[in-house]
Design a protein around this motif. Structure first.
Motif, PDB file in Angstrom:
ATOM      1  N   PRO A 129     -16.786 -52.589   8.761  1.00 31.51           N
ATOM      2  CA  PRO A 129     -16.895 -52.983   7.322  1.00 31.51           C
ATOM      3  C   PRO A 129     -18.091 -53.274   7.399  1.00 31.51           C
ATOM      4  CG  PRO A 129     -15.776 -55.236   7.707  1.00 31.51           C
ATOM      5  CD  PRO A 129     -15.113 -53.869   8.242  1.00 31.51           C
ATOM      6  N   ASP A 130     -18.905 -52.645   6.322  1.00 30.50           N
ATOM      7  CA  ASP A 130     -20.290 -53.004   6.673  1.00 30.50           C
ATOM      8  C   ASP A 130     -20.920 -54.545   6.130  1.00 30.50           C
ATOM      9  OD1 ASP A 130     -23.579 -53.481   5.650  1.00 30.50           O
ATOM     10  OD2 ASP A 130     -23.610 -51.258   5.525  1.00 30.50           O
ATOM     11  N   PRO A 131     -21.814 -55.221   6.973  1.00 31.91           N
ATOM     12  CA  PRO A 131     -21.703 -56.858   6.529  1.00 31.91           C
ATOM     13  C   PRO A 131     -22.732 -57.134   4.877  1.00 31.91           C
ATOM     14  CG  PRO A 131     -22.759 -55.606   8.280  1.00 31.91           C
ATOM     15  CD  PRO A 131     -22.497 -54.837   7.873  1.00 31.91           C
ATOM     16  N   GLN A 132     -22.767 -56.084   4.524  1.00 27.88           N
ATOM     17  CA  GLN A 132     -23.249 -55.965   2.847  1.00 27.88           C
ATOM     18  C   GLN A 132     -21.963 -56.002   2.627  1.00 27.88           C
ATOM     19  OE1 GLN A 132     -26.653 -56.963   2.247  1.00 27.88           O
ATOM     20  NE2 GLN A 132     -27.246 -56.456   4.277  1.00 27.88           N
ATOM     21  N   GLU A 133     -20.883 -55.056   2.639  1.00 20.58           N
ATOM     22  CA  GLU A 133     -19.880 -55.699   2.161  1.00 20.58           C
ATOM     23  C   GLU A 133     -18.994 -56.267   1.143  1.00 20.58           C
ATOM     24  OE1 GLU A 133     -16.486 -51.545   0.865  1.00 20.58           O
ATOM     25  OE2 GLU A 133     -17.561 -51.716   1.523  1.00 20.58           O
ATOM     26  N   VAL A 134     -18.272 -56.597   3.014  1.00 23.45           N
ATOM     27  CA  VAL A 134     -17.459 -57.746   3.075  1.00 23.45           C
ATOM     28  C   VAL A 134     -18.117 -58.814   4.536  1.00 23.45           C
ATOM     29  CG1 VAL A 134     -15.376 -58.102   4.124  1.00 23.45           C
ATOM     30  CG2 VAL A 134     -15.712 -56.361   2.377  1.00 23.45           C
ATOM     31  N   CYS A 135     -17.723 -59.806   4.617  1.00 23.66           N
ATOM     32  CA  CYS A 135     -18.342 -61.130   5.552  1.00 23.66           C
ATOM     33  C   CYS A 135     -17.320 -61.964   5.811  1.00 23.66           C
ATOM     34  CB  CYS A 135     -19.543 -62.018   5.003  1.00 23.66           C
ATOM     35  SG  CYS A 135     -21.088 -61.016   5.055  1.00 23.66           S
ATOM     36  N   TRP A 136     -16.573 -61.336   6.856  1.00 21.48           N
ATOM     37  CA  TRP A 136     -15.579 -62.266   7.186  1.00 21.48           C
ATOM     38  C   TRP A 136     -15.296 -63.642   7.386  1.00 21.48           C
ATOM     39  CZ3 TRP A 136     -11.586 -60.542   4.964  1.00 21.48           C
ATOM     40  CH2 TRP A 136     -11.357 -58.250   4.703  1.00 21.48           C
ATOM     41  N   ARG A 137     -14.619 -64.851   7.186  1.00 24.37           N
ATOM     42  CA  ARG A 137     -15.231 -65.975   7.758  1.00 24.37           C
ATOM     43  C   ARG A 137     -13.838 -66.447   8.310  1.00 24.37           C
ATOM     44  NH1 ARG A 137     -15.275 -70.511  10.087  1.00 24.37           N
ATOM     45  NH2 ARG A 137     -15.884 -72.801   8.882  1.00 24.37           N
ATOM     46  N   ARG A 138     -13.793 -66.075   9.762  1.00 22.86           N
ATOM     47  CA  ARG A 138     -12.354 -66.679  10.784  1.00 22.86           C
ATOM     48  C   ARG A 138     -12.447 -68.411  10.980  1.00 22.86           C
ATOM     49  NH1 ARG A 138     -12.339 -61.066  14.165  1.00 22.86           N
ATOM     50  NH2 ARG A 138     -12.089 -59.425  12.689  1.00 22.86           N
ATOM     51  N   THR A 139     -11.405 -68.763  10.557  1.00 25.69           N
ATOM     52  CA  THR A 139     -10.990 -70.145  11.319  1.00 25.69           C
ATOM     53  C   THR A 139      -9.836 -70.382  12.370  1.00 25.69           C
ATOM     54  OG1 THR A 139      -9.237 -70.598  10.141  1.00 25.69           O
ATOM     55  CG2 THR A 139     -11.502 -70.944   9.565  1.00 25.69           C
ATOM     56  N   GLN A 140      -9.491 -71.093  12.744  1.00 29.61           N
ATOM     57  CA  GLN A 140      -8.325 -71.137  14.326  1.00 29.61           C
ATOM     58  C   GLN A 140      -6.902 -70.936  13.473  1.00 29.61           C
ATOM     59  OE1 GLN A 140      -8.030 -74.836  15.969  1.00 29.61           O
ATOM     60  NE2 GLN A 140     -10.093 -75.366  16.699  1.00 29.61           N
ATOM     61  N   LEU A 141      -6.833 -70.819  12.267  1.00 31.98           N
ATOM     62  CA  LEU A 141      -5.673 -70.229  11.756  1.00 31.98           C
ATOM     63  C   LEU A 141      -5.854 -68.399  11.420  1.00 31.98           C
ATOM     64  CD1 LEU A 141      -5.145 -72.503   8.986  1.00 31.98           C
ATOM     65  CD2 LEU A 141      -4.299 -72.642  10.816  1.00 31.98           C
ATOM     66  N   THR A 142      -6.920 -68.221  11.667  1.00 31.83           N
ATOM     67  CA  THR A 142      -6.752 -66.676  11.341  1.00 31.83           C
ATOM     68  C   THR A 142      -5.597 -65.930  11.860  1.00 31.83           C
ATOM     69  OG1 THR A 142      -8.446 -66.889  10.157  1.00 31.83           O
ATOM     70  CG2 THR A 142      -8.320 -64.763  11.061  1.00 31.83           C
ATOM     71  N   GLY A 143      -5.152 -65.535  12.460  1.00 33.69           N
ATOM     72  CA  GLY A 143      -4.325 -64.962  13.811  1.00 33.69           C
ATOM     73  C   GLY A 143      -4.667 -62.976  13.879  1.00 33.69           C
ATOM     74  N   GLU A 144      -4.210 -62.685  14.788  1.00 37.08           N
ATOM     75  CA  GLU A 144      -4.455 -61.190  14.575  1.00 37.08           C
ATOM     76  C   GLU A 144      -3.402 -60.568  14.713  1.00 37.08           C
ATOM     77  OE1 GLU A 144      -5.425 -58.172  18.827  1.00 37.08           O
ATOM     78  OE2 GLU A 144      -5.607 -60.118  18.766  1.00 37.08           O
ATOM     79  N   LEU A 145      -3.588 -59.409  13.488  1.00 33.79           N
ATOM     80  CA  LEU A 145      -2.404 -58.306  13.173  1.00 33.79           C
ATOM     81  C   LEU A 145      -2.374 -57.078  14.156  1.00 33.79           C
ATOM     82  CD1 LEU A 145      -3.276 -58.616   9.065  1.00 33.79           C
ATOM     83  CD2 LEU A 145      -0.776 -59.428  10.997  1.00 33.79           C
ATOM     84  N   PRO A 146      -1.779 -56.555  14.591  1.00 30.16           N
ATOM     85  CA  PRO A 146      -1.883 -55.562  14.868  1.00 30.16           C
ATOM     86  C   PRO A 146      -2.266 -54.374  14.527  1.00 30.16           C
ATOM     87  CG  PRO A 146       0.308 -55.532  14.803  1.00 30.16           C
ATOM     88  CD  PRO A 146      -0.156 -56.901  14.223  1.00 30.16           C
ATOM     89  N   LEU A 147      -2.891 -53.041  14.905  1.00 34.06           N
ATOM     90  CA  LEU A 147      -3.076 -52.469  14.066  1.00 34.06           C
ATOM     91  C   LEU A 147      -2.070 -51.123  13.525  1.00 34.06           C
ATOM     92  CD1 LEU A 147      -5.412 -50.123  16.988  1.00 34.06           C
ATOM     93  CD2 LEU A 147      -6.154 -51.978  14.887  1.00 34.06           C
ATOM     94  N   PRO A 148      -2.157 -51.458  11.518  1.00 33.06           N
ATOM     95  CA  PRO A 148      -1.321 -50.900  11.792  1.00 33.06           C
ATOM     96  C   PRO A 148      -0.438 -49.089  11.800  1.00 33.06           C
ATOM     97  CG  PRO A 148      -2.934 -50.834  10.123  1.00 33.06           C
ATOM     98  CD  PRO A 148      -2.839 -51.360  11.281  1.00 33.06           C
ATOM     99  N   ALA A 149       0.662 -48.888  12.085  1.00 34.07           N
ATOM    100  CA  ALA A 149       1.125 -47.297  11.988  1.00 34.07           C
ATOM    101  C   ALA A 149       0.979 -46.821  10.726  1.00 34.07           C
ATOM    102  CB  ALA A 149       2.545 -47.846  12.023  1.00 34.07           C
ATOM    103  N   LYS A 150       0.378 -45.353  10.601  1.00 31.66           N
ATOM    104  CA  LYS A 150       0.249 -44.463   9.938  1.00 31.66           C
ATOM    105  C   LYS A 150       1.438 -43.600   9.672  1.00 31.66           C
ATOM    106  CE  LYS A 150      -4.139 -44.173   8.424  1.00 31.66           C
ATOM    107  NZ  LYS A 150      -4.683 -43.898   6.728  1.00 31.66           N
ATOM    108  N   ASP A 151       1.476 -43.364   8.497  1.00 29.93           N
ATOM    109  CA  ASP A 151       2.276 -42.434   7.649  1.00 29.93           C
ATOM    110  C   ASP A 151       4.233 -42.771   8.544  1.00 29.93           C
ATOM    111  OD1 ASP A 151       0.873 -39.620   7.175  1.00 29.93           O
ATOM    112  OD2 ASP A 151       0.586 -39.551   9.251  1.00 29.93           O
ATOM    113  N   THR A 152       4.211 -44.020   7.613  1.00 31.08           N
ATOM    114  CA  THR A 152       5.689 -44.489   8.164  1.00 31.08           C
ATOM    115  C   THR A 152       7.067 -44.496   7.057  1.00 31.08           C
ATOM    116  OG1 THR A 152       4.955 -46.375   6.471  1.00 31.08           O
ATOM    117  CG2 THR A 152       4.551 -47.019   9.098  1.00 31.08           C
ATOM    118  N   ASP A 153       6.166 -43.139   5.842  1.00 35.67           N
ATOM    119  CA  ASP A 153       7.808 -42.742   4.740  1.00 35.67           C
ATOM    120  C   ASP A 153       8.829 -44.334   4.778  1.00 35.67           C
ATOM    121  OD1 ASP A 153       8.905 -41.483   3.838  1.00 35.67           O
ATOM    122  OD2 ASP A 153      10.018 -40.545   5.158  1.00 35.67           O
TER     123      ASP A 153
END
Length: 492
Positions: A129-153
């Protein structure tokens, strides 16, 4: 260090910081630092053991050949930067989910490269995201998500529901509706309460729903001992999941109501005499437990009961979570696909339900898939009303008295007269002792009836308050029976 050397170090740090970082402030006056081209922002006053801006600045200066600087020079440089940033434009920081431009929504995947999901009218994409649009705030509770799959039907939804032990299609569609609601930054969603017999996998199901949004590091927590500890935990993450609840105090019940629909906490700022720190929060909440005892009416309107059943075949924890982690990209992709379809669907907003935004989401889900989520939501609210009434002897007594009123009739008395009449009705001819918590004054009775008003209205008993020239009164009424429908008339 000489004064000239200290001043030179302060200037080097300030120049380097302003060249490599963007500084801004939030509405509460907190100043954040954001590395150029990266969406993650850190408060410049953070003294955390990992990932603080101070450490980030020290490493950057040393790596780029500027050397190491004293703590005094760093402090003075950051003081100057903070003062300059107070004149910058206000921008909000977000945890996990954020609104974007043109009605889009962003989902933070918690990745170091800043890649996030942008959900828009035509679909969803991966982007930084453009920093002017979204700024993320992360803490120790912010876990990593996998890249979501496309076209799952839609395969991910089937995989998720196969791993959970939901007892019936109603709980399944409401769980899906809640997951879609968690991706909406402006949609208050009721708190799922996973319940069922021992061994039904309530904790496991709660972890799965939480980890779809928070990643594999997301987990359930014990209920905090007080309201302040709960608010602290809520403010540091997106989904707050509390496990194995067996009792809920009045204070904790009120705090959960505020978490679901949003509130603000104000407390004295550290190391100051007169300044305050404001903390706004509205977060998805998830609860598990067999029974939490008496549920207060205001919390009941914000709960979403999801019933589970004991599985017929048991699996090891290692096998279960290995499969869940494997299918998580497909599950997340299916949830994102469904979110796009739901937001594009047109549906009327039910006006008779407290959580109108979530009810509208259920109606949109029905329009997009035909799952029957809105009907299931109404049914679960009806069950919660039964739970409230079963746990409140005053509500039972009021309903018992209302049975003596003809449809369309009403009765007015002062709160003191109502207290006398309802107490006499409960005690009966055998003069039963009054239960603990029974109203002792007319004012207490009136306050209790205000809390019970929505629950009683759902059972066809309307409570209202008014005033004559001499005194205030409480009115109990039963609305007239609705006219028969065409089908009922044809039956006769």
């Amino acid at each position: 260090m000489a004064e000239e050397e200290k001043a030179s170090g302060r200037e080097i740090i300030a120049d380097y910081a302003r060249e490599h970082f963007r500084y801004f402030r939030t509405a509460d006056g907190t100043v954040y630092a954001q590395r150029n081209g990266h969406p993650v922002a850190r408060p410049i006053r953070s003294q955390g053991t990992t990932g603080s801006h101070r450490q980030e600045l020290m490493v950057g200066l040393f790596t780029d050949g500027h050397g190491a600087f004293s703590g005094t020079a760093l402090k003075e440089a950051l003081d100057l930067i903070e003062a300059l940033a107070m004149g910058q434009q206000v921008q909000q920081v977000h945890i996990r989910v954020a609104p974007g431009f043109d009605g889009a929504t962003w989902l933070d995947l918690g990745r170091t490269d800043g890649q996030s999901v942008r959900i828009h009218a035509d679909g969803w994409d991966l982007a930084v995201p453009d920093p002017q649009e979204v700024c993320w705030r992360r803490t120790q509770l912010t876990g990593e998500l996998p890249l979501p799959a496309k076209d799952t039907d839609g395969k991910g939804l089937d995989l998720l529901l196969r791993l959970c032990n939901f007892a019936g299609a109603e709980s399944e569609c409401l769980a899906v509706a809640w997951l879609v609601g968690c991706l909406g930054p402006s949609v208050p969603v009721p708190a799922p309460f996973l319940t069922g017999p021992q061994g039904a996998g309530k904790s496991t199901g709660g972890r799965m729903l939480t980890r779809i949004i928070e990643g594999m590091s997301g987990d359930l927590r014990r209920a905090p001992k007080d309201e302040e500890a709960l608010i602290t935990a809520v403010a540091a993450g997106w989904v707050t999941a509390l496990d194995n609840l067996s009792h809920m105090s009045v204070t904790m019940s009120d705090a959960m109501c505020c978490i679901v629909t949003g509130a603000e906490d104000v407390k004295r700022a550290l190391f100051t005499d007169g300044d305050v720190h404001r903390s706004r929060y509205r977060r998805p909440l998830l609860l598990t437990g067999i029974d939490v005892g008496v549920i207060r009416p205001d919390l009941a309107e914000r709960l979403l009961p999801l019933r589970l059943e004991r599985p017929t075949v048991r699996r090891t924890e290692a096998e279960l979570w290995a499969e869940f982690e494997e299918v998580l990209p497909v599950v997340l992709g299916s949830i994102l696909d469904l979110t796009v379809k739901v937001r594009a669907a047109e549906a009327e907003t039910p006006t008779d339900l407290r959580m109108a935004d979530f009810a509208h989401l259920c109606a949109q889900l029905d329009a997009a898939t035909g799952l029957g989520a809105l009907m299931a939501y109404r049914a679960c609210l009806d069950e919660l009303n039964d739970d409230v009434i079963e746990g409140d002897l005053l509500a039972q007594t009021v309903l018992q008295h209302a049975e003596s009123l003809a449809p369309g009739a009403s009765e007015r008395m002062t709160s003191a007269e109502w207290l006398h009449g309802l107490t006499k009705l409960y005690a009966g001819e055998e003069c039963r002792p009054l239960p603990k918590g029974w109203p002792t004054t007319g004012k207490v009775l009136s306050d209790r009836l205000k809390r019970l008003q929505p629950t009683l209205a759902a059972r066809g008993v309307l409570v209202d308050w008014g005033r004559t020239r001499t005194a205030r009164y409480v009115e109990l009424a039963r609305p007239p029976a609705p006219p028969p429908t065409e089908r009922q008339q044809e039956a006769f």
